[in-house]
Design a protein around this motif. Structure first.
Motif, PDB file in Angstrom:
ATOM      1  N   VAL A  76       0.661  -1.393  -0.133  1.00 55.76           N
ATOM      2  CA  VAL A  76      -0.151   0.211   0.308  1.00 55.76           C
ATOM      3  C   VAL A  76       0.292   1.178   0.298  1.00 55.76           C
ATOM      4  O   VAL A  76       0.171   2.074  -0.507  1.00 55.76           O
ATOM      5  N   TYR A  77       1.587   0.917   1.196  1.00 59.75           N
ATOM      6  CA  TYR A  77       2.742   1.989   0.472  1.00 59.75           C
ATOM      7  C   TYR A  77       3.782   3.031  -0.480  1.00 59.75           C
ATOM      8  O   TYR A  77       3.403   3.659  -0.862  1.00 59.75           O
ATOM      9  N   ALA A  78       3.599   1.367  -1.140  1.00 57.72           N
ATOM     10  CA  ALA A  78       4.596   1.488  -2.762  1.00 57.72           C
ATOM     11  C   ALA A  78       3.315   1.884  -3.345  1.00 57.72           C
ATOM     12  O   ALA A  78       4.153   2.913  -4.287  1.00 57.72           O
ATOM     13  N   ALA A  79       2.570   1.933  -2.920  1.00 57.61           N
ATOM     14  CA  ALA A  79       1.208   2.705  -4.161  1.00 57.61           C
ATOM     15  C   ALA A  79       1.200   3.629  -4.185  1.00 57.61           C
ATOM     16  O   ALA A  79       1.374   4.621  -5.275  1.00 57.61           O
ATOM     17  N   LEU A  80       1.297   4.362  -2.728  1.00 58.42           N
ATOM     18  CA  LEU A  80       0.166   5.660  -2.860  1.00 58.42           C
ATOM     19  C   LEU A  80       1.638   6.632  -3.130  1.00 58.42           C
ATOM     20  O   LEU A  80       2.220   7.825  -3.843  1.00 58.42           O
ATOM     21  N   ARG A  81       3.122   5.996  -2.767  1.00 56.58           N
ATOM     22  CA  ARG A  81       5.027   6.663  -2.908  1.00 56.58           C
ATOM     23  C   ARG A  81       4.651   6.680  -5.210  1.00 56.58           C
ATOM     24  O   ARG A  81       5.121   7.843  -5.508  1.00 56.58           O
TER      25      ARG A  81
END
Length: 659
Positions: A215-220
């Motif tokens: 989820v963090y990678a997608a947000l970034r």
């Protein structure tokens, strides 16, 4: 009768929904409901309905819309709620009859309970408030600038309530229950960092740390592609904690959202409560018949409400300058009212008296601090210390500061907040060159069409339409100067039997036209006298003499020839007059030299002032222009060329056509 704005606009009477289908009626009614129990200017309704080019009949059309709304309410015995007042209207509605206050109360109560660590009660209260929503705020209502600002703030409050309810559920360990809701939210809002952080935390506590890191990678990736930015510090810190498996069961570290204000601020004194007060609302009342300036209003709104991001950390500012009587203060107040919904933490106003005896920055800061709720005994003595405290008091708060009639950049600089969430609107009778990088907007006289629209608002459409040529002549004679036009219109409004043509003939034949621009406390000459007194002796002498030169314009060199003064001295004087808006940069000559010209009202003012010295004393030399006292001047003789009179004083002869 009930009014619902948390979704499509609804009006309910006796359990039955009343249909309000006309888009303009929805727009007017929505604004009246959101500004319930407060006065709404007709000018605000006009600006909301026609932000760019309001029709000539705008005011009468607004009156028609209000009449139709009142007639609709009257069918259910509620017509008395909509009250007409001079210059505007007020919808008197108890808070219990509107769904928005109930939501606001739930938001405030839920947040307070959550801060007391009662997560279960907070979740229940916030869920009750969110249940009032039926869709997007005022869905389907066409929104202008003002209404859009209110809708944005209401939607932000909805997001805050949702975030707080999710935070409460996280504290209660309801991770599995939140998963599907949070996944839907991040899909709907791919750049919303808070929802992503909550989903990351929920997935981790559900034993799905790998998905949380995804989820963090997608947000970034989304933020980099769409905004060119990295996620905020809080989300980055959570990401690092996930990598180290040291995540607490609490909310995202360091997250403390600010509660937005969705109700229009109600003017009132600031409260000294041992700390910062709630929301000061100090803007002076708006001008009911404010007319025109659509381009200027849009530009001011753009400058003051520009988005804040990591690349722009300076306080948003704008400076309005213009001729005395051009309406810079009126425009500033009007523009501030239009954007005040974007500054829910308060609006501050300070009169700096730059045209008279300028206020000391330290005194102004003391007043601003008291307005923010700082007790008098906690306000330090020094200007620098007061400025530091003021910047601390405004940090992290969306506050609008209006500084009216600034004397100089030096006076203004200590008064500026340092937070990019704040905005400052400054007015001055001169260009403030010391404020580096701050946009300056020159407020020009009204255009002829705007002047006619103003006369229609003050004198009535029928009276102006009956004598269009005379009305246009009145606008021309005032030079489009709002203060002069207001004086003329104010006198004519009290004399309904006087034809406009007669008024125009009287003005055109006046020996001292400036003296005609006075009505009650309004006086154009006094404004120019104040500006004149603020000039140096050289500039005063230059404006007295050059005010009689031809309208076609003149260069600094030609002015020096006429005045018999060193060219550089005249250049500096002309630059000062230009900065005070008493001269205009007319054009450039063949050699690239600047050519200046007086605005007509300034030329008339200068022409009315005494010019030439009394006969020089026997055996004495002519004093320099800079030392010439006003009392030694006498008016020019009728028909005497300016250059001839000047040569008698300066000791040389210059031909009039040298200009």
């Amino acid at each position: 009768m009930e009014f619902r704005v948390l979704g499509p606009l609804e009006v309910v009477a006796d359990g039955r929904r009343i249909e309000v289908t006309a888009p303009r009626l929805q727009q007017v009614l929505s604004l009246l409901v959101l500004r319930r129990n407060t006065f709404v200017n007709v000018s605000e309704l006009v600006d909301e309905l026609w932000p760019d080019n309001p029709p000539v009949s705008a005011v009468s059309t607004v009156q028609t819309y209000v009449y139709k709304i009142r007639k609709l309410l009257d069918r259910y015995g509620a017509g008395h709620m909509l009250e007409g007042r001079p210059g505007g209207y007020q919808l008197g509605v108890p808070d219990a009859a509107v769904d928005l206050p109930a939501f606001e109360d739930a938001l405030g109560e839920g947040r307070a309970v959550l801060e007391q660590d009662d997560a279960a009660a907070a979740s229940s209260i916030l869920a009750r408030g969110l249940a009032l929503w039926r869709g997007a705020a005022l869905a389907g209502v066409v929104a202008g600038e003002l209404l859009s600002a209110y809708v944005t703030r209401i939607e932000e409050a909805r997001f805050l309530a949702l975030e707080l309810r999710i935070e409460a559920d996280l504290r209660l360990g309801r991770h599995l229950e939140l998963l599907s809701e949070l996944k839907s939210l991040v899909v709907a809002h791919p750049l919303h960092e808070r929802f992503h952080a909550c989903l990351m935390l929920t997935l981790h506590h559900a034993g799905r740390r790998g998905e949380a890191l995804g989820v963090y990678a997608a947000l970034r990736r989304s933020m980099s592609d769409e905004l060119g930015l990295e996620p905020g510090e809080d989300v980055q810190r959570l990401h690092q904690e996930l990598l180290s498996t040291a995540v607490s069961l609490g909310p995202v570290v360091g997250y403390r959202p600010a509660e937005p204000a969705v109700r229009p601020p109600v003017p009132g004194p600031a409260r000294e409560n041992g700390g910062l007060s709630g929301r000061p609302a100090q803007l002076p009342h708006d001008t009911p018949d404010f007319t025109g300036r659509s381009a200027e209003r849009r530009r001011i709104a753009e400058l003051l409400t520009a988005p804040v991001d990591s690349d722009h950390t300076a306080t948003r500012m704008a400076v309005l300058t213009g001729l005395p009587g051009a309406g810079t203060s009126a425009l500033a107040v009007h523009a501030a009212h239009r954007v005040r919904a974007a500054f829910p933490d308060g609006q501050l106003y300070a009169e700096l008296d730059g045209s008279g005896a300028p206020q000391e920055p330290g005194d102004v800061l003391a007043g601003l601090l008291r307005s923010l709720g700082v007790p008098s005994d906690l306000i330090p003595d020094g200007v620098e210390e007061r400025g530091n405290l003021f910047r601390s008091a405004t940090a992290g708060r969306r506050i609008l500061l209006v500084l009216d009639d600034a004397a100089s950049a030096e006076q203004v600089r200590p008064l500026l907040p340092g937070d990019p969430s704040c905005a400052v609107l400054i007015t001055s009778g001169r260009r403030l060159h010391g404020l580096t990088g701050v946009p300056h907007l020159t407020v020009e006289p009204l255009r002829p069409s705007e002047g006619l629209a103003f006369l229609e608002r003050t004198l009535g459409t029928e009276r102006v339409a009956g004598e269009p040529a005379a009305a246009a002549r009145l606008v021309e004679l005032t030079g489009g100067l709002p203060l002069a036009l207001r004086c003329v219109a104010g006198r004519l409004a009290t004399q309904p039997a006087v034809p406009l043509r007669a008024a125009a003939v009287r003005l055109a034949g006046a020996a001292d036209l400036i003296a005609e621009f006075r009505f009650g406390a309004l006086d154009v000459r006094s404004r120019y006298d104040a500006g004149y007194r603020g000039l140096g002796h050289v500039e005063q002498g230059v404006i007295r003499l050059l005010g009689r030169l031809p309208r076609s314009g003149f260069s600094a060199g030609a002015a020096a020839e006429v005045l018999g003064v060193e060219a550089r001295t005249v250049e500096r004087a002309l630059e000062t007059l230009f900065d005070h808006h008493l001269l205009r940069l007319h054009s450039c000559g063949p050699a690239g030299e600047s050519r200046y010209a007086f605005a007509d009202v300034v030329r008339r003012y200068a022409h009315a002032r005494p010019v030439f010295p009394r006969p020089r004393r026997s055996g004495g030399d002519r004093p320099p222009l800079s030392a010439l006292p006003t009392g030694d001047l006498v008016p020019a003789r009728e028909g005497e060329p300016v250059a001839h009179g000047a040569s008698a004083y300066f000791g040389r002869r210059s031909a009039p056509d040298a200009v």
